[in-house]
Motif scaffolding. Structure first.
Motif, short mmCIF file in Angstrom:
data_model
loop_
_atom_site.label_atom_id
_atom_site.label_comp_id
_atom_site.label_asym_id
_atom_site.label_seq_id
_atom_site.Cartn_x
_atom_site.Cartn_y
_atom_site.Cartn_z
N LEU A 42 0.99 -1.27 -0.09
CA LEU A 42 0.06 -0.11 0.00
C LEU A 42 0.91 1.25 0.04
O LEU A 42 0.48 2.20 -0.80
N LEU A 43 1.95 1.32 0.79
CA LEU A 43 2.90 2.49 0.91
C LEU A 43 3.41 2.65 -0.49
O LEU A 43 3.72 3.96 -0.99
N ALA A 44 3.77 1.65 -1.34
CA ALA A 44 4.34 1.82 -2.58
C ALA A 44 3.27 2.27 -3.56
O ALA A 44 3.73 3.02 -4.36
N GLU A 45 2.02 1.87 -3.35
CA GLU A 45 0.95 2.69 -4.06
C GLU A 45 0.82 3.85 -3.85
O GLU A 45 0.58 4.93 -4.83
N LEU A 46 0.92 4.18 -2.65
CA LEU A 46 0.54 5.71 -2.27
C LEU A 46 1.80 6.55 -2.77
O LEU A 46 1.65 7.58 -3.49
N ALA A 47 3.01 6.27 -2.79
CA ALA A 47 4.14 6.64 -3.24
C ALA A 47 4.18 6.95 -4.58
O ALA A 47 4.81 7.97 -5.35
N GLN A 48 3.90 5.84 -5.34
CA GLN A 48 3.98 5.73 -6.77
C GLN A 48 2.88 6.67 -7.58
O GLN A 48 2.96 7.55 -8.39
N GLY A 49 1.79 6.73 -6.55
CA GLY A 49 0.72 7.46 -7.27
C GLY A 49 1.26 9.00 -6.93
O GLY A 49 0.74 9.97 -7.84
N HIS A 50 1.71 9.49 -5.87
CA HIS A 50 2.21 10.68 -5.55
C HIS A 50 3.52 11.17 -6.75
O HIS A 50 3.33 12.12 -7.39
N TRP A 51 4.45 10.06 -6.86
CA TRP A 51 5.51 10.37 -7.91
C TRP A 51 5.02 10.52 -9.47
O TRP A 51 5.89 11.14 -10.14
N ALA A 52 4.09 9.73 -9.63
CA ALA A 52 3.49 9.70 -10.94
C ALA A 52 3.24 11.06 -11.52
O ALA A 52 3.47 11.37 -12.61
N ILE A 53 2.52 11.83 -10.78
CA ILE A 53 2.05 13.14 -10.74
C ILE A 53 3.38 13.85 -11.20
O ILE A 53 3.34 14.71 -12.37
#
Length: 273
Positions: A192-203
């Motif tokens: 879940l933390l990976a998903e949150l971080a990736q969603g942030h950095w994707a933007i």
């Protein structure tokens, strides 16, 4: 018009987007656009670029921008400049959680996180992706921290390793990033933390890609779907705000607001005062 009132107005706007793929609430996007257009943004790409450029001056404004939102049970992700004690405490007071990147601006905390026995941490998530001419592999480790960490309400430390390989020349680069979160392990696994971080950095990555590689004003005009009407509405709103705050020369006002990212929000606050 306080920012909270602006949010309240935008909360009434129906979101036309499909539910799948939404990353940010519509009122947040509309507020960013409302701030960017008075600063001279004429295209959606320019609005995104303004949002990225505002980072250096947005620390004092983050609470104003979030104050109008119901943050209950949300997770706010933030880059290193926003890893501030008062911001973390402010979020927890509003029943929100955080995931914040830690870099050299917090040297003691950064050293504490880097010194953790990461080789002994077995709770790991691995993901891969391709895009913008490179392949990337991300490894996320998380471990609970109870004492000795110089940050309020932090209960997990996170280490994110990103290994990138160029698809054109094969060059490999690696980057390790540390973060802290108020989410306990039973609520937030490394996946879940990976998903949150990736969603942030994707933007963030998309904004830099627009700025550095594909942004070309002459070839990215808003011409399809509702885009022309949306941009026209944003421009009209910006002109109205500028006129209501005593502006006589729009071009001069745009230059004034473009110089400092906090100025558009300050101007919006003055409407109706």
């Amino acid at each position: 018009m306080p920012p909270a009132d602006l949010f309240a107005v935008f909360e009434l706007v129906a979101d036309p987007r499909k539910r799948r793929g939404r990353r940010h609430r519509l009122p947040v996007l509309l507020t960013l656009a409302t701030c960017a257009v008075p600063a001279g943004a004429r295209l959606f790409a320019a609005i995104a670029e303004w949002a990225a450029d505002a980072k250096t001056n947005e620390i004092p404004l983050v609470k104003d921008l979030l104050a109008g939102l119901d943050l209950t049970d949300t997770v706010v992700t933030a880059d290193a400049p926003h890893t501030q004690d008062d911001t973390a405490a402010w979020l927890l007071e509003r029943d929100a959680h955080y995931l914040m990147v830690v870099k050299a601006n917090r040297p003691t905390l950064h050293a504490q996180l880097a010194a953790l026995p990461w080789t002994k941490v077995h709770t790991t998530s691995r993901t891969t992706s391709r895009g913008h001419g490179r392949a990337e592999r991300r490894t996320v480790k998380a471990t609970e921290i109870r004492t000795g960490t110089d940050f309020p309400h932090a209960v997990q430390a996170v280490r994110i390793t990103r290994r990138r390989r160029s698809l054109t020349n094969g060059k490999v680069t690696s980057e390790t990033i540390h973060a802290v979160t108020s989410l306990p392990s039973h609520q937030a696994s490394p996946a879940l933390l990976a998903e949150l971080a990736q969603g942030h950095w994707a933007i963030e990555n998309q904004l830099h890609w627009v700025r550095d590689v594909t942004y070309d004003e002459d070839h990215h005009r808003a011409r399809t779907g509702n885009a022309p009407q949306v941009m026209a509405s944003l421009r009209n709103l910006a002109i109205t705000i500028l006129h209501l705050t005593g502006t006589n020369t729009i071009a001069q006002a745009l230059r004034h607001h473009a110089r400092r990212p906090e100025r558009p929000l300050q101007t919006i606050k003055r409407v109706g005062c």
